[in-house]
Design a protein around this motif. Sequence first.
Motif, PDB file in Angstrom:
ATOM      1  N   ALA A 130      55.111  57.680  -4.378  1.00 18.47           N
ATOM      2  CA  ALA A 130      53.816  57.252  -3.845  1.00 18.47           C
ATOM      3  C   ALA A 130      53.750  55.732  -3.753  1.00 18.47           C
ATOM      4  N   ILE A 131      54.251  55.054  -4.770  1.00 17.26           N
ATOM      5  CA  ILE A 131      54.237  53.586  -4.781  1.00 17.26           C
ATOM      6  C   ILE A 131      55.156  53.038  -3.689  1.00 17.26           C
ATOM      7  N   ARG A 132      56.326  53.651  -3.522  1.00 17.66           N
ATOM      8  CA  ARG A 132      57.242  53.193  -2.459  1.00 17.66           C
ATOM      9  C   ARG A 132      56.654  53.448  -1.072  1.00 17.66           C
ATOM     10  N   ASN A 133      55.890  54.541  -0.925  1.00 19.14           N
ATOM     11  CA  ASN A 133      55.218  54.795   0.358  1.00 19.14           C
ATOM     12  C   ASN A 133      54.183  53.706   0.639  1.00 19.14           C
ATOM     13  N   LEU A 134      53.484  53.272  -0.402  1.00 19.24           N
ATOM     14  CA  LEU A 134      52.507  52.189  -0.228  1.00 19.24           C
ATOM     15  C   LEU A 134      53.224  50.883   0.128  1.00 19.24           C
ATOM     16  N   ARG A 135      54.407  50.671  -0.467  1.00 20.87           N
ATOM     17  CA  ARG A 135      55.231  49.502  -0.133  1.00 20.87           C
ATOM     18  C   ARG A 135      55.579  49.548   1.354  1.00 20.87           C
ATOM     19  N   ARG A 136      55.994  50.719   1.819  1.00 22.63           N
ATOM     20  CA  ARG A 136      56.356  50.870   3.232  1.00 22.63           C
ATOM     21  C   ARG A 136      55.148  50.567   4.124  1.00 22.63           C
ATOM     22  N   ASP A 137      53.953  51.030   3.730  1.00 19.85           N
ATOM     23  CA  ASP A 137      52.750  50.737   4.513  1.00 19.85           C
ATOM     24  C   ASP A 137      52.530  49.226   4.619  1.00 19.85           C
ATOM     25  N   GLY A 138      52.696  48.531   3.481  1.00 21.76           N
ATOM     26  CA  GLY A 138      52.542  47.072   3.489  1.00 21.76           C
ATOM     27  C   GLY A 138      53.565  46.404   4.388  1.00 21.76           C
ATOM     28  N   MET A 139      54.822  46.853   4.291  1.00 28.82           N
ATOM     29  CA  MET A 139      55.897  46.273   5.115  1.00 28.82           C
ATOM     30  C   MET A 139      55.637  46.540   6.605  1.00 28.82           C
ATOM     31  N   ASP A 140      55.107  47.732   6.918  1.00 23.67           N
ATOM     32  CA  ASP A 140      54.788  48.045   8.313  1.00 23.67           C
ATOM     33  C   ASP A 140      53.699  47.114   8.852  1.00 23.67           C
ATOM     34  N   GLN A 141      52.702  46.796   8.008  1.00 18.39           N
ATOM     35  CA  GLN A 141      51.653  45.858   8.431  1.00 18.39           C
ATOM     36  C   GLN A 141      52.261  44.485   8.721  1.00 18.39           C
TER      37      GLN A 141
END
Length: 187
Positions: A130-141
């Motif tokens: 879940a935390i890595r998915n949130l990291r990916r969301d941040g990187m996508d932004q």
Amino acid sequence: MSDDFMLDTDDLTRRMDGAMANLRTEFASLRTGRASASMLEPVQVEAYGQMTPINQVGTVNVPEPRMVTINVWDKGLVGKVEKAIRESGLGINPQLNGTIIMLPIPELNEERRRELGKVAAQYAESARVAIRNLRRDGMDQIKKAKADGLSEDDQRFWEAEVQELTDKYVKKVDAALETKQEEIMQV
């Protein structure tokens, strides 16, 4: 546009805190050989036509270290509460005494402790994902902002911020898992 980009790290932090809170809730549901009212939190009872947490149909107490009691307020729900506990997978055999349901917590054997340790590890891995998915969301932004004109220096800065936040939360998950596994293996 490039000067206007501001990644919402507060939102990422809040969402990662949510993943940690979820992990703590899942860990609380794992039996460690000691009685705890929180071990019943995930158990839902069908009451009045809907699924309801046990603590909303009765009073949950821990009168001694190896016993949990539930004083069910509505006599008609006693059977449903008992059934919900039996089907919850907690491995506890409820005993009825009028409107009071007693849950003696049996001693955990070595094999069961190892199984619970593996379950705790699975919960921790889900939190890491879940935390890595949130990291990916941040990187996508950040990538989207880069396409809109964000400078490379700013991109690197924000990517480092997101990675630092991710590392911090993964360490928190690892520490929580280590603590929980020690608690489980304690005899």
